[in-house]
Design an enzyme around this catalytic site. Structure first.
Site, PDB file in Angstrom:
ATOM      1  N   PHE A 148      58.974  71.400  13.250  1.00 17.97           N
ATOM      2  CA  PHE A 148      57.657  70.735  13.216  1.00 17.97           C
ATOM      3  C   PHE A 148      56.557  71.573  13.844  1.00 17.97           C
ATOM      4  CE2 PHE A 148      58.821  69.577  17.588  1.00 17.97           C
ATOM      5  CZ  PHE A 148      57.610  69.707  18.233  1.00 17.97           C
ATOM      6  N   ARG A 176      58.128  65.715   9.820  1.00 12.52           N
ATOM      7  CA  ARG A 176      56.998  65.234  10.627  1.00 12.52           C
ATOM      8  C   ARG A 176      55.674  65.869  10.193  1.00 12.52           C
ATOM      9  NH1 ARG A 176      58.972  62.680  15.076  1.00 12.52           N
ATOM     10  NH2 ARG A 176      61.094  63.166  15.701  1.00 12.52           N
ATOM     11  N   SER A 225      65.781  73.803  16.479  1.00 13.84           N
ATOM     12  CA  SER A 225      66.434  73.740  17.796  1.00 13.84           C
ATOM     13  C   SER A 225      67.822  74.394  17.735  1.00 13.84           C
ATOM     14  CB  SER A 225      66.549  72.284  18.235  1.00 13.84           C
ATOM     15  OG  SER A 225      67.333  71.582  17.297  1.00 13.84           O
ATOM     16  N   CYS A 280      58.089  78.111  20.408  1.00 16.35           N
ATOM     17  CA  CYS A 280      59.378  78.723  20.773  1.00 16.35           C
ATOM     18  C   CYS A 280      59.161  79.957  21.641  1.00 16.35           C
ATOM     19  CB  CYS A 280      60.152  79.102  19.529  1.00 16.35           C
ATOM     20  SG  CYS A 280      59.296  80.344  18.562  1.00 16.35           S
TER      21      CYS A 280
HETATM   22  P1  NAD Z   1      64.898  70.481  14.793  1.00 15.65           P
HETATM   23  O1  NAD Z   1      66.068  71.353  15.006  1.00 15.65           O
HETATM   24  O2  NAD Z   1      64.986  69.058  15.223  1.00 15.65           O
HETATM   25  O3  NAD Z   1      64.528  70.425  13.225  1.00 15.65           O
HETATM   26  C1  NAD Z   1      64.407  71.604  12.457  1.00 15.65           C
HETATM   27  C2  NAD Z   1      64.746  71.278  11.010  1.00 15.65           C
HETATM   28  O4  NAD Z   1      66.103  70.848  10.931  1.00 15.65           O
HETATM   29  C3  NAD Z   1      63.891  70.176  10.414  1.00 15.65           C
HETATM   30  O5  NAD Z   1      63.535  70.513   9.093  1.00 15.65           O
HETATM   31  C4  NAD Z   1      64.804  68.963  10.446  1.00 15.65           C
HETATM   32  O6  NAD Z   1      64.562  68.053   9.389  1.00 15.65           O
HETATM   33  C5  NAD Z   1      66.186  69.576  10.306  1.00 15.65           C
HETATM   34  N1  NAD Z   1      67.215  68.801  10.993  1.00 15.65           N
HETATM   35  C6  NAD Z   1      67.061  68.054  12.110  1.00 15.65           C
HETATM   36  N2  NAD Z   1      68.236  67.500  12.469  1.00 15.65           N
HETATM   37  C7  NAD Z   1      69.151  67.909  11.572  1.00 15.65           C
HETATM   38  C8  NAD Z   1      70.554  67.688  11.424  1.00 15.65           C
HETATM   39  N3  NAD Z   1      71.233  66.913  12.276  1.00 15.65           N
HETATM   40  N4  NAD Z   1      71.176  68.284  10.398  1.00 15.65           N
HETATM   41  C9  NAD Z   1      70.518  69.055   9.537  1.00 15.65           C
HETATM   42  N5  NAD Z   1      69.188  69.305   9.622  1.00 15.65           N
HETATM   43  C10 NAD Z   1      68.508  68.743  10.624  1.00 15.65           C
HETATM   44  O7  NAD Z   1      63.647  71.215  15.472  1.00 15.65           O
HETATM   45  P2  NAD Z   1      62.179  70.648  15.690  1.00 15.65           P
HETATM   46  O8  NAD Z   1      62.214  69.618  16.770  1.00 15.65           O
HETATM   47  O9  NAD Z   1      61.541  70.322  14.400  1.00 15.65           O
HETATM   48  O10 NAD Z   1      61.465  71.986  16.249  1.00 15.65           O
HETATM   49  C11 NAD Z   1      61.465  72.377  17.587  1.00 15.65           C
HETATM   50  C12 NAD Z   1      62.563  73.369  17.866  1.00 15.65           C
HETATM   51  O11 NAD Z   1      62.440  74.508  17.044  1.00 15.65           O
HETATM   52  C13 NAD Z   1      62.509  73.918  19.295  1.00 15.65           C
HETATM   53  O12 NAD Z   1      63.813  73.984  19.800  1.00 15.65           O
HETATM   54  C14 NAD Z   1      61.914  75.313  19.133  1.00 15.65           C
HETATM   55  O13 NAD Z   1      62.240  76.219  20.148  1.00 15.65           O
HETATM   56  C15 NAD Z   1      62.508  75.709  17.825  1.00 15.65           C
HETATM   57  N6  NAD Z   1      61.757  76.780  17.205  1.00 15.65           N
HETATM   58  C16 NAD Z   1      62.297  78.038  17.228  1.00 15.65           C
HETATM   59  C17 NAD Z   1      61.599  79.096  16.684  1.00 15.65           C
HETATM   60  C18 NAD Z   1      62.181  80.484  16.699  1.00 15.65           C
HETATM   61  O14 NAD Z   1      61.624  81.327  16.015  1.00 15.65           O
HETATM   62  N7  NAD Z   1      63.247  80.754  17.412  1.00 15.65           N
HETATM   63  C19 NAD Z   1      60.337  78.885  16.106  1.00 15.65           C
HETATM   64  C20 NAD Z   1      59.816  77.587  16.099  1.00 15.65           C
HETATM   65  C21 NAD Z   1      60.539  76.552  16.646  1.00 15.65           C
END
Ligand code: NAD
Length: 496
Positions: A148, A176, A225, A280
């Site tokens: 998101f 979201r 995440s 991140c």
């Molecule tokens: P998230 O992991 O909850 O969701 C990411 C994606 O995965 C979304 O599209 C979501 O729909 C999907 N998803 C969620 N739960 C799932 C499940 N159980 N099974 C399969 N798919 C699922 O992350 P978020 O809350 O949207 O974003 C924040 C996180 O992303 C933070 O931990 C942040 O550090 C990380 N992030 C990392 C980077 C990087 O480059 N390392 C960049 C941006 C964000």
């Protein structure tokens, strides 16, 4: 009520059996309903993408590049509208949204240079009359699953390069913040991309699992995440797919006694609280070397933090906006509370702030916590909110050890005036992206982005030169055209 659809085969599809509320974090109001896909729709989209890729892979790279050059102009022309879509669903203020959009546009520019990047490798005369070369061919249908916190930039890390390499792409954005990508898909079609090459499909775990399980999907780029990144990586491997999965972070800045403290404090404030800390690469821990620097840093931080303004995304004078949801706000506040319960000192408390006119919005104020230790629950978590934790140490080695022992290894920064210390830090630190007096060392589009340890699963980083490797398969051709009449004869030994 506004309906947000999918983007499939060059058109918006709004029909669905299942809709999800999409709210505005700044006000807490539900603004739209998002059409959620089911397995049948996922199957249909993969069929469409696979069909479209058959012609697209034969489109010359220079022609593909021209589409991305046009796309770049269209995105720039529509930047204000995109920032409004981002702000409404994410809560980030408009100049922060513009910042992420500009970094996303960099990746479109890079994709517009794809003919140069796909030139391949050629060796003439590897043996008598034999030439050998490697060419990089598209994989087929590839998928992106995004978080998101960067509604525009993170997807743009993926699909411009994937498509420029000759693949078709299915994006599953965060449920979201879906609107920016729906609009970007329409701009890409306006730029001349054939129908079906880029598709956006909305959904949650059901859609992600259906994409991972389908044998027609060749590769998966994931950003989100750590637990989900790990899950996606394992599932992709189980189904025999190439995968890069970028996860969460806990980014530390070391503040040395010789640092330019005024500058370090400015940088820390921007990097810890910008975008409500939902980056991140946010700096969430300041490791101060020596009590003297710690005390001076905290005094300056406290003074500067009193002028931070938190509020609605559309008000330009605000420093940052709301966090993504009511549940996330509660989770951040629980981490602040547990820090205090476990012995830390709360210097500036961002809990329970009131934003006039936005009482139902999800706001957490800038928070500063001193005397944090690595045993604390809040230190071990990725808080992902506007919270800066301070750890006090006696030496640089101790600071480096803390960072190297941390589960994550996304970004880090050293504030110093000492070149020797900077070089030592760059060499010894176990983190993927390192800043020296640079708080958010996010690589430019012609380098690649990726953390170490639990911040990335998979061999290749995202965007930049690694994207060419990730989104193509190498084919090496060895070719001989003997002069007529020349006969080699039978050889039973291995060719040498
Ligand atoms: P998230 O992991 O909850 O969701 C990411 C994606 O995965 C979304 O599209 C979501 O729909 C999907 N998803 C969620 N739960 C799932 C499940 N159980 N099974 C399969 N798919 C699922 O992350 P978020 O809350 O949207 O974003 C924040 C996180 O992303 C933070 O931990 C942040 O550090 C990380 N992030 C990392 C980077 C990087 O480059 N390392 C960049 C941006 C964000």
């Amino acid at each position: 009520m506004n309906i947000i659809g999918h983007y499939i085969n060059g058109r918006v599809v709004e029909t669905s059996e299942n809709f999800l509320d999409v709210d505005c974090p700044s006000t807490g109001a539900v603004e739209s309903k998002l059409a959620m896909a089911d397995r049948a729709l996922v199957d249909e989209v993969i069929t469409i993408a696979q069909r479209a890729q058959q012609d697209w892979r034969k489109t010359p790279p220079a022609k593909r590049a021209q589409i991305f050059a046009k796309f770049k102009v269209l995105v720039e022309d529509n930047a204000e509208k995109l920032c409004e879509l981002i702000g409404k669903e994410h809560g980030k203020i408009s100049h922060d949204a513009m910042g992420e959009l500009i970094r996303g546009i960099e990746n479109i520019e890079y994709a517009a240079g794809v003919p140069e990047l796909l030139k391949g490798e050629f060796s003439k005369d590897v043996a008598g009359q034999i030439d050998s070369w490697s060419q990089f061919e598209p994989l087929g249908v590839v998928v992106g699953i995004t978080p998101f916190n960067f509604p525009a930039m993170v997807p743009l890390w993926m699909y411009p390069m994937a498509i420029a390499c000759g693949n078709s792409f299915i994006l599953k954005p965060s449920e979201r913040v879906p609107s920016a990508q729906l609009f970007l898909a329409q701009l890409l079609q306006q730029a001349g991309l054939p129908d079906g090459v880029f598709n956006v499909i909305n959904g949650d775990k059901l859609v992600v699992d259906a994409l991972l399980e389908d044998p027609r999907v060749e590769a998966v780029s994931f950003v989100g995440s750590t637990p989900i990144a790990h899950y996606v990586y394992q599932e992709a491997a189980r189904y025999g797919k190439r995968c890069q999965a970028l996860g969460g972070a806990k980014n530390h800045a070391i503040v040395m006694p010789d640092a330019d403290l005024d500058n370090a404090v400015d940088q820390l404030i921007g990097a810890a609280f910008g975008s409500s800390g939902e980056r991140c690469m946010a700096l969430s821990v300041a490791v101060a070397v020596g009590d003297e620097v710690a005390d001076a840093m905290i005094a300056k931080l406290t003074e500067q933090m009193s002028s931070i303004k938190v509020g609605h995304y559309a008000e330009k004078e605000n420093s940052f906006g709301a966090v993504i949801s009511q549940e996330h706000k509660q989770r951040i506040e629980e981490h602040i509370t547990s820090s205090v319960e476990q012995g830390a000192r709360l210097v500036v408390d961002g809990r329970n702030i009131e934003v006039a006119g936005c009482q139902e919005g999800y706001y957490v104020g800038a928070t500063l916590i001193d005397n944090v230790t690595t045993e604390m629950t809040s230190y071990q978590a990725e808080i992902f909110g506007p919270v800066l934790q301070v750890i006090r140490v006696e030496s640089m080695d101790q600071a480096v050890q803390i960072i190297n022992d941390n589960l994550y290894g996304n970004g880090t920064c050293l504030f110093t005036r000492d070149g020797e210390a900077a070089r030592y830090f760059s060499d010894e630190i176990k983190v993927g992206m390192v800043g020296i007096n640079i708080p958010l060392p996010v690589p430019v589009a012609y380098h690649s982005f990726g953390g170490w340890k639990q911040s990335r699963f998979g061999d290749l980083c995202i965007y930049g030169p690694d994207a060419i490797r990730f989104y193509t398969d190498r084919k090496t051709i060895t070719q001989r055209w003997p002069s007529s009449g020349v006969r080699e004869g039978i050889k039973y030994s291995f060719p040498s």
